[in-house]
Write a protein that holds these residues in place. Structure first.
Motif, PDB file in Angstrom:
ATOM      1  N   UNK A 112       0.838  -1.203   0.000  1.00  0.00           N
ATOM      2  CA  UNK A 112       0.000   0.000   0.000  1.00  0.00           C
ATOM      3  C   UNK A 112       0.872   1.251   0.000  1.00  0.00           C
ATOM      4  N   UNK A 113       1.856   1.285   0.906  1.00  0.00           N
ATOM      5  CA  UNK A 113       2.707   2.462   1.024  1.00  0.00           C
ATOM      6  C   UNK A 113       3.639   2.606  -0.180  1.00  0.00           C
TER       7      UNK A 113
ATOM      8  N   UNK B  82      -5.753  -2.180  -2.563  1.00  0.00           N
ATOM      9  CA  UNK B  82      -6.188  -1.316  -3.654  1.00  0.00           C
ATOM     10  C   UNK B  82      -7.378  -0.459  -3.224  1.00  0.00           C
ATOM     11  N   UNK B  83      -8.318  -1.057  -2.512  1.00  0.00           N
ATOM     12  CA  UNK B  83      -9.528  -0.335  -2.120  1.00  0.00           C
ATOM     13  C   UNK B  83      -9.194   0.801  -1.157  1.00  0.00           C
ATOM     14  N   UNK B  84      -8.333   0.529  -0.192  1.00  0.00           N
ATOM     15  CA  UNK B  84      -7.933   1.568   0.760  1.00  0.00           C
ATOM     16  C   UNK B  84      -7.116   2.661   0.070  1.00  0.00           C
ATOM     17  N   UNK B  85      -6.250   2.240  -0.835  1.00  0.00           N
ATOM     18  CA  UNK B  85      -5.406   3.207  -1.530  1.00  0.00           C
ATOM     19  C   UNK B  85      -6.235   4.151  -2.394  1.00  0.00           C
ATOM     20  N   UNK B  86      -7.211   3.621  -3.096  1.00  0.00           N
ATOM     21  CA  UNK B  86      -8.070   4.460  -3.936  1.00  0.00           C
ATOM     22  C   UNK B  86      -8.778   5.515  -3.084  1.00  0.00           C
TER      23      UNK B  86
ATOM     24  N   UNK C 241      -3.959   7.058 -12.540  1.00  0.00           N
ATOM     25  CA  UNK C 241      -2.606   6.520 -12.678  1.00  0.00           C
ATOM     26  C   UNK C 241      -2.529   5.098 -12.143  1.00  0.00           C
ATOM     27  N   UNK C 242      -3.182   4.835 -11.039  1.00  0.00           N
ATOM     28  CA  UNK C 242      -3.210   3.471 -10.513  1.00  0.00           C
ATOM     29  C   UNK C 242      -3.821   2.520 -11.524  1.00  0.00           C
TER      30      UNK C 242
ATOM     31  N   UNK D 294      -5.411 -15.707  -4.718  1.00  0.00           N
ATOM     32  CA  UNK D 294      -6.532 -16.413  -5.333  1.00  0.00           C
ATOM     33  C   UNK D 294      -7.783 -16.370  -4.466  1.00  0.00           C
ATOM     34  N   UNK D 295      -7.600 -16.182  -3.145  1.00  0.00           N
ATOM     35  CA  UNK D 295      -8.759 -16.163  -2.248  1.00  0.00           C
ATOM     36  C   UNK D 295      -9.383 -14.777  -2.128  1.00  0.00           C
ATOM     37  N   UNK D 296      -8.842 -13.775  -2.819  1.00  0.00           N
ATOM     38  CA  UNK D 296      -9.392 -12.421  -2.772  1.00  0.00           C
ATOM     39  C   UNK D 296     -10.738 -12.351  -3.492  1.00  0.00           C
ATOM     40  N   UNK D 297     -11.431 -11.229  -3.292  1.00  0.00           N
ATOM     41  CA  UNK D 297     -12.680 -10.962  -4.003  1.00  0.00           C
ATOM     42  C   UNK D 297     -12.308 -10.411  -5.380  1.00  0.00           C
ATOM     43  N   UNK D 298     -12.215 -11.301  -6.351  1.00  0.00           N
ATOM     44  CA  UNK D 298     -11.724 -10.910  -7.668  1.00  0.00           C
ATOM     45  C   UNK D 298     -12.719 -10.066  -8.460  1.00  0.00           C
ATOM     46  N   UNK D 299     -14.025 -10.346  -8.407  1.00  0.00           N
ATOM     47  CA  UNK D 299     -14.964  -9.441  -9.094  1.00  0.00           C
ATOM     48  C   UNK D 299     -14.905  -8.014  -8.538  1.00  0.00           C
ATOM     49  N   UNK D 300     -14.723  -7.872  -7.223  1.00  0.00           N
ATOM     50  CA  UNK D 300     -14.619  -6.546  -6.636  1.00  0.00           C
ATOM     51  C   UNK D 300     -13.357  -5.829  -7.126  1.00  0.00           C
ATOM     52  N   UNK D 301     -12.255  -6.569  -7.223  1.00  0.00           N
ATOM     53  CA  UNK D 301     -11.026  -5.974  -7.740  1.00  0.00           C
ATOM     54  C   UNK D 301     -11.226  -5.496  -9.178  1.00  0.00           C
TER      55      UNK D 301
END
Length: 400
Positions: free
Chosen positions: A268-269, A298-302, A323-324, A334-341
């Protein structure tokens, strides 16, 4: 290969370094200041910067963890009454030459339905942090490692089957540019930079410090992406402030607070520094890829980029969220929420990475497709193959 109908591009594969990966080509004057391997006949340990290093407790990698055996642990799906420690399975390294041999690895890739892999380090992910107080030894050690890597794996060869990523440390800006030019001349198609503050003689620096612009400019001109792979970024010092461990030790037990405090904070940083300090503004063609850092950052950074840009519009001549989405590719867990990403950065910026053959990765790499529920066939192909080729700017093999 299942029913894909094409071969996949796996951006997160690993080798297990031999004991001489950092010493085979090390300048003799740094022998006592770089990586040293000691054995008493029963135990082998690494000493880095005159301290025993436990980033990899057994640098022989023998026995080695079975690929994918920790799947339930990382999914958070351990059945009631099952001891998490019981999931750990090991086997003899000699049974798997593909972990240390390029030709053997390609043979295995053929059985897995994999066209190309990004080949990444294991032990080496902990070395720069251990040497951060000795910039000269850092630069010498990384150069020695890159010589070994090109010798044993090859940064790239005409078939593009294995893209072995050399490491560039920015600790000495001038020598960093020399190292980058060296690996690019030898055909590097991906370069790793540690996701962490840059060590310096006087104090750490941001990745966005203008001192590093020659490196970013050279990468942008060459069209070679910079990869940020999960490493020892020194962030356990934050956990140490709260009574936890301040140094990383694999399989050394864990304090749940450590995970909550640190988790994906380094990536993130890292991405925040690249964007907020203008790296992509000054070098709009630079491509960056986050590998094995998850995607929830990504969600926190946005959210934080939007707020910073609203508060200080004069400091952001280019929309930082754009830019991101334009300059950064993400290889999620693989266990992340891929549709949300996909809804946040777009499906074109998502990459497939299995972390094979690590225990926390996938036993069968292309089973990653099982996580792409709700994605169209065209979008699955982008994630599993086409996006990685777009990132590299190369064509490989045949589609089928």
């Amino acid at each position: 290969m299942g029913n894909l109908g094409y071969k996949a591009i796996d951006v997160d594969n690993h080798y297990y370094e031999p004991l001489d990966a950092f010493t085979r080509h090390l300048d003799k004057k740094f022998r006592r200041r770089g990586v040293q391997i000691f054995s008493d006949g029963r135990h082998t340990q690494a000493v880095i910067g005159d301290r025993v290093n436990r980033f990899v407790p057994n640098p022989t990698f023998d026995p080695i963890i079975v690929p994918g055996c920790l799947d339930l642990l990382f999914r958070g799906e351990i059945p009631d009454g099952v001891d998490p420690a019981s999931l750990m399975k090991v086997e003899r390294l000699e049974q798997h030459p593909e972990y240390q041999n390029r030709d053997a690895r390609i043979t295995v890739m053929d059985t897995q339905g994999i066209e190309t892999v990004f080949m990444l380090p294991t032990f080496a992910c902990g070395v720069e942090e251990a040497l951060k107080h000795d910039v000269e030894a850092t630069m010498a050690s990384i150069h020695a490692f890159n010589l070994w890597l090109d010798e044993d794996w090859g940064f790239d060869r005409p078939d593009h089957r294995i893209i072995a990523a050399p490491i560039v440390s920015l600790a000495d800006p001038a020598k960093a540019l020399d190292e980058l030019e060296f690996v690019l001349a030898r055909g590097a198609k991906l370069v790793l930079v540690r996701p962490a503050p840059v060590p310096g003689v006087l104090k750490p620096r941001s990745l966005g410090d203008p001192l590093h612009d020659p490196v970013w400019a050279a990468l942008a001109e060459a069209g070679v992406p910079v990869g940020f792979h999960l490493s020892d970024s020194g962030y356990l010092q934050i956990a140490g402030m709260w009574g936890g461990k301040s140094t990383f030790e694999a399989f050394g037990g864990s304090n749940p607070l450590d995970q909550i405090l640190v988790d994906d904070r380094a990536i993130h940083d890292t991405m925040a520094s690249m964007i907020a300090h203008g790296v992509f503004t000054r070098h709009p063609q630079l491509k960056a890829v986050s590998i094995e850092n998850g995607s929830y950052f990504v969600h926190r950074l946005v959210k934080r980029l939007k707020k910073a840009a609203n508060n200080h519009p004069n400091l952001f001549p280019v929309d930082p969220v754009d830019q991101l989405r334009t300059n950064v590719w993400i290889a999620p867990y693989y266990e992340d929420d891929l549709p949300e990403l996909a809804s946040v950065i777009g499906v074109d910026k998502i990459l497939f990475g299995s972390d094979w053959p690590h225990g926390e990765g996938l036993e069968n790499p292309v089973s990653f497709t099982e996580e792409l529920v709700g994605f169209s066939a065209a979008d699955i192909r982008k994630v599993m193959r086409d996006n990685a080729l777009d990132l590299l700017g190369v064509k490989v093999g045949s589609a089928a």
